[in-house]
Design an enzyme around this catalytic site. Structure first.
Site, short mmCIF file in Angstrom:
data_model
loop_
_atom_site.label_atom_id
_atom_site.label_comp_id
_atom_site.label_asym_id
_atom_site.label_seq_id
_atom_site.Cartn_x
_atom_site.Cartn_y
_atom_site.Cartn_z
N LYS A 26 0.84 -1.20 0.00
CA LYS A 26 0.00 0.00 0.00
C LYS A 26 0.87 1.25 0.00
O LYS A 26 0.67 2.16 -0.82
CB LYS A 26 -0.90 -0.03 1.24
CG LYS A 26 -2.12 0.84 1.14
CD LYS A 26 -2.98 0.69 2.40
CE LYS A 26 -3.76 -0.62 2.43
NZ LYS A 26 -4.34 -0.90 3.76
N ARG A 96 -3.31 3.04 8.62
CA ARG A 96 -3.63 1.89 7.76
C ARG A 96 -2.50 0.87 7.75
O ARG A 96 -1.34 1.24 7.67
CB ARG A 96 -3.87 2.36 6.32
CG ARG A 96 -4.64 3.62 6.20
CD ARG A 96 -4.68 4.13 4.77
NE ARG A 96 -5.38 3.24 3.87
CZ ARG A 96 -5.45 3.42 2.56
NH1 ARG A 96 -4.81 4.45 1.99
NH2 ARG A 96 -6.12 2.58 1.81
N GLY A 105 -8.57 -7.42 4.28
CA GLY A 105 -9.36 -7.46 5.50
C GLY A 105 -8.72 -8.14 6.69
O GLY A 105 -9.33 -8.25 7.74
N MET A 107 -5.92 -7.26 8.33
CA MET A 107 -5.29 -6.39 9.31
C MET A 107 -6.08 -5.12 9.47
O MET A 107 -7.09 -4.92 8.82
CB MET A 107 -3.85 -6.19 8.93
CG MET A 107 -3.16 -7.53 9.14
SD MET A 107 -1.46 -7.61 8.80
CE MET A 107 -1.10 -5.98 8.42
N ARG A 363 -3.40 -1.39 -6.28
CA ARG A 363 -2.58 -2.60 -6.15
C ARG A 363 -2.95 -3.53 -7.30
O ARG A 363 -4.02 -3.38 -7.90
CB ARG A 363 -2.82 -3.29 -4.81
CG ARG A 363 -4.24 -3.77 -4.65
CD ARG A 363 -4.48 -4.41 -3.29
NE ARG A 363 -5.91 -4.61 -3.09
CZ ARG A 363 -6.49 -4.72 -1.91
NH1 ARG A 363 -5.80 -4.64 -0.81
NH2 ARG A 363 -7.79 -4.92 -1.82
N HIS A 481 -15.77 -8.89 1.13
CA HIS A 481 -14.71 -9.77 1.61
C HIS A 481 -14.79 -11.15 0.97
O HIS A 481 -13.81 -11.69 0.45
CB HIS A 481 -14.80 -9.88 3.14
CG HIS A 481 -13.81 -10.84 3.71
ND1 HIS A 481 -14.16 -12.12 4.06
CD2 HIS A 481 -12.50 -10.71 3.93
CE1 HIS A 481 -13.08 -12.73 4.50
NE2 HIS A 481 -12.07 -11.91 4.44
N ARG A 587 2.94 -48.17 -14.11
CA ARG A 587 3.15 -49.15 -13.03
C ARG A 587 2.55 -50.48 -13.46
O ARG A 587 1.34 -50.59 -13.62
CB ARG A 587 2.46 -48.70 -11.75
CG ARG A 587 2.81 -47.32 -11.28
CD ARG A 587 1.93 -46.97 -10.07
NE ARG A 587 1.98 -45.56 -9.75
CZ ARG A 587 1.24 -44.62 -10.33
NH1 ARG A 587 0.38 -44.95 -11.30
NH2 ARG A 587 1.34 -43.37 -9.98
N SER A 793 15.19 -42.07 -13.31
CA SER A 793 13.96 -41.36 -13.00
C SER A 793 13.89 -41.26 -11.48
O SER A 793 13.90 -42.28 -10.78
CB SER A 793 12.75 -42.11 -13.54
OG SER A 793 11.57 -41.46 -13.11
N THR A 796 10.73 -39.50 -6.16
CA THR A 796 10.92 -38.65 -4.98
C THR A 796 9.92 -38.93 -3.86
O THR A 796 10.09 -38.41 -2.76
CB THR A 796 10.89 -37.16 -5.36
OG1 THR A 796 9.73 -36.92 -6.17
CG2 THR A 796 12.14 -36.78 -6.13
N CYS A 860 9.44 -38.88 -11.39
CA CYS A 860 8.05 -39.35 -11.39
C CYS A 860 7.58 -39.23 -9.94
O CYS A 860 8.37 -39.09 -9.04
CB CYS A 860 7.95 -40.77 -11.91
SG CYS A 860 9.03 -41.93 -11.10
N TYR A 880 12.94 -34.09 -18.09
CA TYR A 880 11.48 -34.06 -18.06
C TYR A 880 10.95 -34.23 -16.64
O TYR A 880 11.67 -34.69 -15.75
CB TYR A 880 10.88 -35.15 -18.97
CG TYR A 880 11.10 -36.55 -18.47
CD1 TYR A 880 10.20 -37.13 -17.57
CD2 TYR A 880 12.20 -37.31 -18.86
CE1 TYR A 880 10.39 -38.41 -17.08
CE2 TYR A 880 12.39 -38.60 -18.39
CZ TYR A 880 11.49 -39.14 -17.49
OH TYR A 880 11.69 -40.40 -17.00
P1 ADP Z 1 -7.78 -2.49 3.73
O1 ADP Z 1 -6.39 -2.93 3.65
O2 ADP Z 1 -8.61 -3.34 4.62
O3 ADP Z 1 -8.38 -2.18 2.41
P2 ADP Z 1 -7.40 0.34 4.03
O4 ADP Z 1 -6.25 0.84 4.80
O5 ADP Z 1 -7.28 0.38 2.56
O6 ADP Z 1 -7.73 -1.12 4.54
O7 ADP Z 1 -8.61 1.21 4.52
C1 ADP Z 1 -9.94 0.80 4.66
C2 ADP Z 1 -10.87 1.78 4.00
O8 ADP Z 1 -10.69 3.09 4.48
C3 ADP Z 1 -10.67 1.87 2.51
O9 ADP Z 1 -11.90 1.95 1.88
C4 ADP Z 1 -9.90 3.14 2.34
O10 ADP Z 1 -10.13 3.71 1.08
C5 ADP Z 1 -10.44 4.00 3.44
N1 ADP Z 1 -9.43 4.98 3.84
C6 ADP Z 1 -8.22 4.72 4.34
N2 ADP Z 1 -7.52 5.84 4.55
C7 ADP Z 1 -8.33 6.85 4.20
C8 ADP Z 1 -8.17 8.29 4.17
N3 ADP Z 1 -7.03 8.85 4.54
N4 ADP Z 1 -9.19 9.01 3.73
C9 ADP Z 1 -10.33 8.41 3.32
N5 ADP Z 1 -10.56 7.11 3.34
C10 ADP Z 1 -9.56 6.32 3.76
MG MG Z 2 -7.75 -1.04 1.06
MG MG Z 3 -8.31 -3.25 6.88
#
Ligand code: ADP
Ligand code: MG
Ligand code: MG
Length: 903
Positions: A26, A96, A105, A107, A363, A481, A587, A793, A796, A860, A880
Site C-alpha cells: 500500500k 492503515r 481485511g 489487518m 494494487r 470480503h 506401473r 527417474s 521422490t 516421477c 522431463y
Molecule cells: P484495507 O487494507 O482493509 O483495504 P485500508 O487501509 O485500505 O484497509 O482502509 C480501509 C478503508 O478506508 C478503505 O476503503 C480506504 O479507502 C479508506 N481509507 C483509508 N484511509 C483513508 C483516508 N485517509 N481518507 C479516506 N478514506 C480512507
Molecule cells: Mg484497502
Molecule cells: Mg483493513
C-alpha cells in the site's frame, strides 16, 4: 542511519513502487501514485523494519521513530493546510496497515484519528456540517475501540459480545426506533448522542476511557496495526497463503479525505478490468455519502460504477458515470494512466470529497484463473505486455481452476434457479450446506463436500471458506470480503443473493416459501451467479481456444518436457489431450487392481503362492498374455512417444488374498490344502514391507518374474512396430541400491531381447534400460549406477520417505502438528525439500552424468506436478517431469515460468 519514515503527497514521494518489502504494498504504491501526479492525500509510511524492530524489542520502537513521525506529520500538515490536534483547523488522519503482499481485511485500519473534544468544534465550524463530524466521530469510536482497545490489547470477548458488535447493535436500535433504512438518515443530534453513549459503553465494557488526545490516538493506532500482524486471523491467512511470519507490516498514516460530507461526496472501489471474467471494462462499485469500509463491508448494496457493468442487483441504482459524469471521466483517465504505468490490472480505492476526487490505494488486482488468462492475452494483443510477461501472468495453480468442472449446461437447462446473486468466483460447485466456518471445516474433515452459506463473510471465516467447495452469501457486492477471498483462491462463489433468508442460528436458508436445512444439497453456478436446489451434474469445462493459444506461448518458452504417470490407455489418451509428451511412469502392478483385474490378479496370486520354480513359471506363462496386452495398449496410445515401464514394485504379500473363500479357491487351483496355503502366506509376512522384499529384490530372488516382464514389454513393442506403429519403451528397474543389482537383471533383459528379436525376425527392438533413483544410496553412488543405467527417474516419494525417515503411509499422525507448529513449513511429500531430497537429486544427476554424459533424467511421483518442485527440476537440469494427467498443463506452465525466470 536507518530511515524509518517515508513521506508522500503533494506531487512527490520519498519512496516508490519497487520498495514493497520496505514500505508494504500500500505504502509503496501510494508513493508511486503521488510521484505520478495522481491526487493522493498526503501521508507517510512507517517501514516494515519498524515492525521487525518492534517484535525484536518486546513491542517497543526505535528511539528515532518519534522524531521522524513528528517531522513527517509536519510535512503532511504543510501540504494539506491543516494541523493535527488544532482547535481551529484540525487535520484528521487514517492509520492503515500494509503488508508486502495484500491480505484483504486481515489487518486493521482506523479512520478519522484526531477527533476529540478540542478538535470537534473546530471541524464543525470549518465544514459547517455537524452531522458529518459526528458521523466521523462515531466511526472513530467504533473502529478504535475494536482495533486498538480490544483486539490489539488481547481482550477476548464472548461470542457476539465484541465491542464493535455491541456498538453496531446500539446503532441499529436507533435506526429501528426512528424507522431509518440506512445510516445516511441519522441526524446530527442523533449521532452526537450516540457518540456520547458509545464512549460510556466503551468505558463500561473495556474499563478504559476512550482517549481524547489526538497523539495518543495516533500512537495507539500505530501500535494496533503492528500488533495486528500477529493477530489470530492474520496468522491463519498467512498459513494458507504461505506468507512468511517474519515479513512484518508497514503502517501508513494518511490525511483523511471524506466521502461522507453529503451528496457530492462518495467512496468506491474499482478494478481496471473485470476480475471475474477478465473483460476489458472498468468495473466497480460506489456509495454516495459514505466512508471507506462501507463498500467493502457489504452493509448496503453499492451502486454500479458505470452502466456497461451494472447487474441485476444494482441496475436500479444510479451509476457514477450518470451521477457525477465529470468525476467519472477523471477517474477513468486515472484508470488508463495506472494501467499504462503498471502494465497490469489494478484494484483501486477512491473517495470523492465534495466533488473532488482522491485516490487512496492501487494494487495489482486479484483475479480468477479465467480472468488471468483472458487479461493476459488481451494485454498481449494491446501490446501492453510481451509474451514472457503474458505467460508469467497466469499462475500454474490457476490453471487448475480452468480445468475444473462447471455445472452441466444440460442439467442447467431443465433446472430452475431458486436464487440469483453476483458471480463472484467462477466454475460450479455442489455440496451440502453448512452455516458456520467451523462446521465447514469439521464436515470437510469428515470427507463431505460442503457449501458455506453466510449472510456475509468476515475475515474470521477464512478457514471455513478455504474448506468449503463453494461459498454463498446473502449480502455484499463484487468487492465484498467473500468475493475478494474466493476470487484469490479461484473458488466458486456467489455473493449478494439478497432474496435468501439466511438464519445461521436455526441453520436454515429460505427462499420463496421453501426452506433448506443444514446438510441439504445445493448447487452453485459461480460464473453466472445462479443457485439451484439439489446436486446438479458437473462437467469438465471444455477446452477453449484461448487456453490453447496461451499454452502454445508457454510451450515455446519451456525447456523441460512434461510426461504423465498413466497405467491405462484411457489415462494415456487423456494426458495426451492435456499435452503430455510421453509416459514417465507406467506401473505394471496397476493391472492387478480395479476394473477387469480379476483374472490377472488370480494368476498373479497363483504365481506368488507357487511352491516351486516350475509352478511359478507355469503361472507366469499364464499371466504373460495379460501383461503384454496391457502394455501394448498403453504404448499404442502414446504413438511413438517414450513410455517408461516400471517392473513390478510392491512387496508380494500385498497381493495375498485375505478372504477365506478366495484363499480356498486359490488352494484348489494350486492343488494344496488351505493349511498349506496359509503357511505360505505366513512366510511372506514382513515386519517392514516398505523396506522389504520389493522392487529389484523380487527380480533377484525370482528372476523368472523379471524375465516374463522383459518379454512382455519387448514383444509388445516389437509387434507394434511390425504393425507399423512407432514405440519407444524405457524399462525401469525400481528400488535399486547397487550397480550389481542392475547388472544382474540386465543379463536377463539382454537374453530376452535376443530371443524376442529372433522370434520376430528383427535385428533390434529400440528401448532403454534404466532405473528409478529412490534410495539415498543410489543417488550417492550414481556415477557407478550410470555405467549400467541409460536413464534415471527420480522417485521422490520414496526418496523423501527414506531421506526423512517418514513413513508415507503414517504421516497423518504427526504431519498436521509439524505444519501447525511451523516445524515444517510445507509437507515434503507435496513440495520437494530442496535442502535434503533436492540435494540428493542434484548429486545424483551430477554424478550420473559424470560417467554417462547424455544420461536422460526425469522425475516421477507427486512432485512432478507441483510448481515449485517443477522449478527445481528445471534448475537442476532434468530432461522431463512426469505427473498425473490433470496436472500436465500445470507442469507445462510451471516449466515455462522456470525457464523465463532462470534461463
Ligand atoms: P484495507 O487494507 O482493509 O483495504 P485500508 O487501509 O485500505 O484497509 O482502509 C480501509 C478503508 O478506508 C478503505 O476503503 C480506504 O479507502 C479508506 N481509507 C483509508 N484511509 C483513508 C483516508 N485517509 N481518507 C479516506 N478514506 C480512507
Ligand atoms: Mg484497502
Ligand atoms: Mg483493513
Amino acid at each position: 542511519m536507518t530511515k524509518y519514515v517515508y513521506s508522500f503527497g503533494g506531487g512527490s514521494a520519498d519512496g516508490n513502487a519497487d520498495q514493497k518489502n520496505l514500505l508494504g504494498g500500500k505504502g509503496a504504491n501510494l508513493a508511486e501514485m503521488a510521484s505520478l501526479g495522481i491526487p493522493v492525500p498526503a501521508g507517510f509510511t512507517l517501514t516494515t523494519e519498524v515492525c521487525t524492530w518492534y517484535y525484536d524489542h518486546e513491542r517497543s520502537y526505535p528511539e528515532e521513530l518519534q522524531r521522524e513521525v513528528q517531522t513527517a506529520l509536519a510535512a503532511v500538515e504543510q501540504t494539506m493546510g491543516a494541523r493535527f490536534g488544532d482547535a481551529v483547523d484540525p487535520l484528521l488522519v487514517s492509520v492503515r496497515s500494509g503488508a508486502r503482499s495484500s491480505m484483504p481485511g486481515m489487518m486493521e485500519t482506523v479512520l478519522n484519528v484526531g477527533l476529540c473534544s478540542t478538535t470537534i468544534p473546530g471541524l464543525v465550524q470549518k465544514t459547517g456540517n455537524e452531522r458529518f463530524v459526528y458521523d466521523a466521530y462515531r466511526r472513530l469510536i467504533m473502529m478504535y475501540s475494536d482495533v486498538v482497545m480490544e483486539k490489539a490489547a488481547g481482550v477476548e470477548p464472548a461470542e457476539g459480545q465484541g465491542i464493535r458488535q455491541q456498538l453496531d447493535r446500539m446503532l441499529d436500535e436507533v435506526k429501528k426506533a426512528k424507522g431509518y433504512q440506512s445510516d445516511a438518515e441519522l441526524t446530527a443530534p442523533e449521532l452526537k448522542d450516540l457518540a456520547a453513549r458509545f464512549r460510556t459503553r466503551v468505558r463500561e465494557v473495556l474499563g478504559q476511557e476512550f482517549p481524547d488526545d489526538p497523539l495518543e490516538q495516533l500512537w495507539g493506532g500505530i501500535g494496533a496495526v503492528f500488533a495486528s500482524w500477529n493477530g489470530k486471523r492474520a496468522i491463519s491467512y498467512r498459513r494458507i497463503e504461505g506468507i512468511p511470519d517474519d515479513w512484518g507490516t508497514a503502517v501508513n498514516v494518511q490525511a483523511m479525505v471524506f466521502g461522507n460530507m453529503g451528496d457530492t461526496s462518495a467512496t468506491g472501489v474499482a478494478f481496471t478490468r473485470n476480475p471475474a471474467t477478465g473483460d476489458s471494462q472498468f468495473y466497480g462499485e460506489w456509495l454516495v455519502n459514505a466512508q471507506g469500509e462501507d463498500v467493502v463491508a457489504g452493509i448496503r448494496t453499492p451502486n454500479p460504477l458505470n452502466d456497461a457493468t451494472s447487474n441485476d442487483q444494482n441496475r436500479h441504482l444510479p451509476s457514477l458515470e450518470k451521477a457525477m459524469p465529470d468525476t467519472y471521466r477523471t477517474l477513468h483517465d486515472i484508470r488508463d494512466k495506472l494501467e499504462a504505468h503498471f502494465h497490469d490490472m489494478q484494484d483501486i480505492e477512491f473517495t470523492i470529497q465534495e466533488g473532488r476526487l482522491w485516490m487512496l490505494q492501487t494494487r495489482t488486482g486479484k483475479r480468477t484463473g479465467t480472468a488471468a488468462l483472458n487479461m493476459a492475452m488481451d494485454m498481449l494483443a494491446e501490446k501492453l505486455i510481451d509474451e514472457r510477461t503474458t505467460v508469467l501472468r497466469v499462475k500454474p495453480e490457476q490453471l487448475d481452476e480452468l480445468l475444473h468442472p462447471i455445472v452441466s449446461p444440460a442439467a442447467e437447462q431443465t433446472a430452475k434457479p431458486i436464487a440469483k446473486g453476483l458471480p463472484a468466483g467462477p466454475g460450479g460447485a455442489s455440496g451440502q450446506i453448512v452455516f458456520s466456518a467451523s462446521d465447514a471445516v469439521a464436515w470437510t474433515k469428515q470427507g463431505k463436500r460442503v457449501l458455506l452459506v453466510r449472510e456475509e463473510t468476515n475475515p474470521e471465516d477464512v478457514e471455513g471458506m478455504r474448506a468449503a467447495v463453494g461459498i454463498l452469501t446473502g449480502r455484499g457486492g463484487m468487492t465484498s470480503h467473500a468475493a475478494l477471498v474466493a476470487r484469490g483462491w479461484g473458488k466458486c462463489c456467489i455473493v449478494g443473493a439478497g432474496m435468501l433468508e439466511i438464519d445461521a442460528h436455526k441453520k436454515t436458508v429460505s427462499v420463496s416459501g421453501q426452506t433448506y436445512r443444514e446438510g441439504d444439497a445445493l448447487t452453485l453456478n459461480g460464473t453466472r451467479g445462479l443457485v439451484y436446489a439439489g446436486a446438479l451434474a458437473m462437467v469438465d469445462s471444455t477446452e477453449n481456444p484461448r487456453f490453447q493459444d496461451f499454452m502454445r506461448l508457454a510451450d515455446a518458452l519451456r525447456r523441460l518436457k512434461v510426461r504423465t504417470n498413466a497405467d491405462t490407455p484411457e489415462d494415456a489418451a487423456k494426458a495426451r489431450a492435456f499435452g503430455a509428451e510421453g509416459i514417465g511412469l507406467f506401473r505394471t502392478e496397476h493391472m492387478f487392481y480395479g476394473k477387469g483385474s480379476e483374472e490377472p490378479l488370480f494368476l498373479l496370486r497363483k504365481m506368488i503362492m507357487s511352491g516351486t520354480v516350475e509352478e511359478r513359471r507355469h503361472a507366469l506363462t499364464e499371466l504373460f498374455p495379460f501383461v503384454k496386452k496391457d502394455m501394448k495398449a498403453t504404448m499404442a496410445a502414446m504413438e511413438g512417444l517414450p513410455v517408461t515401464i516400471r517392473l513390478l514394485d510392491p512387496p508380494l504379500h500385498e497381493f495375498v488374498p485375505n478372504r477365506p473363500d478366495e484363499r480356498e479357491k486359490l488352494a484348489k487351483a494350486l492343488g494344496i490344502t488351505a493349511e498349506q496355503l496359509n503357511r505360505r502366506a505366513e512366510e511372506l509376512h514382513e515386519n517392514n514391507p516398505m523396506m522389504g522384499h520389493r522392487g529389484v529384490r523380487l527380480g533377484i530372488t525370482f528372476p523368472e518374474i523379471s524375465e516374463m516382464q522383459f518379454r512382455a514389454i519387448l514383444e509388445a513393442a516389437g509387434e507394434l512396430s511390425r504393425e507399423g506403429q512407432k514405440t519407444f519403451p524405457e524399462i525401469m528397474v525400481p528400488v535399486v541400491d547397487l550397480k550389481s543389482e542392475l547388472d544382474d537383471q540386465l543379463v536377463i533383459a539382454k537374453r530376452v531381447h535376443h530371443e524376442v528379436c529372433e522370434k520376430l525376425g528383427v535385428a533390434e527392438i529400440p528401448h532403454l534400460y534404466g532405473t528409478m533413483i529412490e534410495i539415498p544410496r543410489a543417488s550417492l553412488t550414481a556415477a557407478e549406477i550410470a555405467k549400467t543405467a541409460e536413464f534415471f527417474s527420480f522417485g521422490t516419494n520414496d526418496l523423501t520417505q527414506m531421506t526423512f525417515g517418514f513413513s508415507r503411509d503414517d504421516i497423518g499422525g504427526f504431519m498436521p502438528d509439524y505444519l501447525d507448529k511451523g516445524i515444517l513449513k510445507v509437507d515434503p511429500f507435496q513440495v520437494i525439500d530442496r535442502d535434503s531430497v533436492g540435494e540428493l537429486v542434484r548429486i545424483g544427476i551430477e554424478r550420473g552424468r559424470s560417467t554417462r554424459a547424455g544420461l536422460k533424467v526425469g522425475i516421477c511421483g507427486e512432485h512432478g506436478g507441483e510448481p515449485s518442485s517443477v522449478e527445481f527440476c528445471h534448475q537442476v537440469g532434468m530432461d522431463y517431469v512426469s505427473c498425473s494427467p490433470f496436472r500436465v498443463p500445470i507442469a507445462r506452465l510451471a516449466a515455462a515460468h522456470a525457464a523465463i525466470q532462470h534461463g
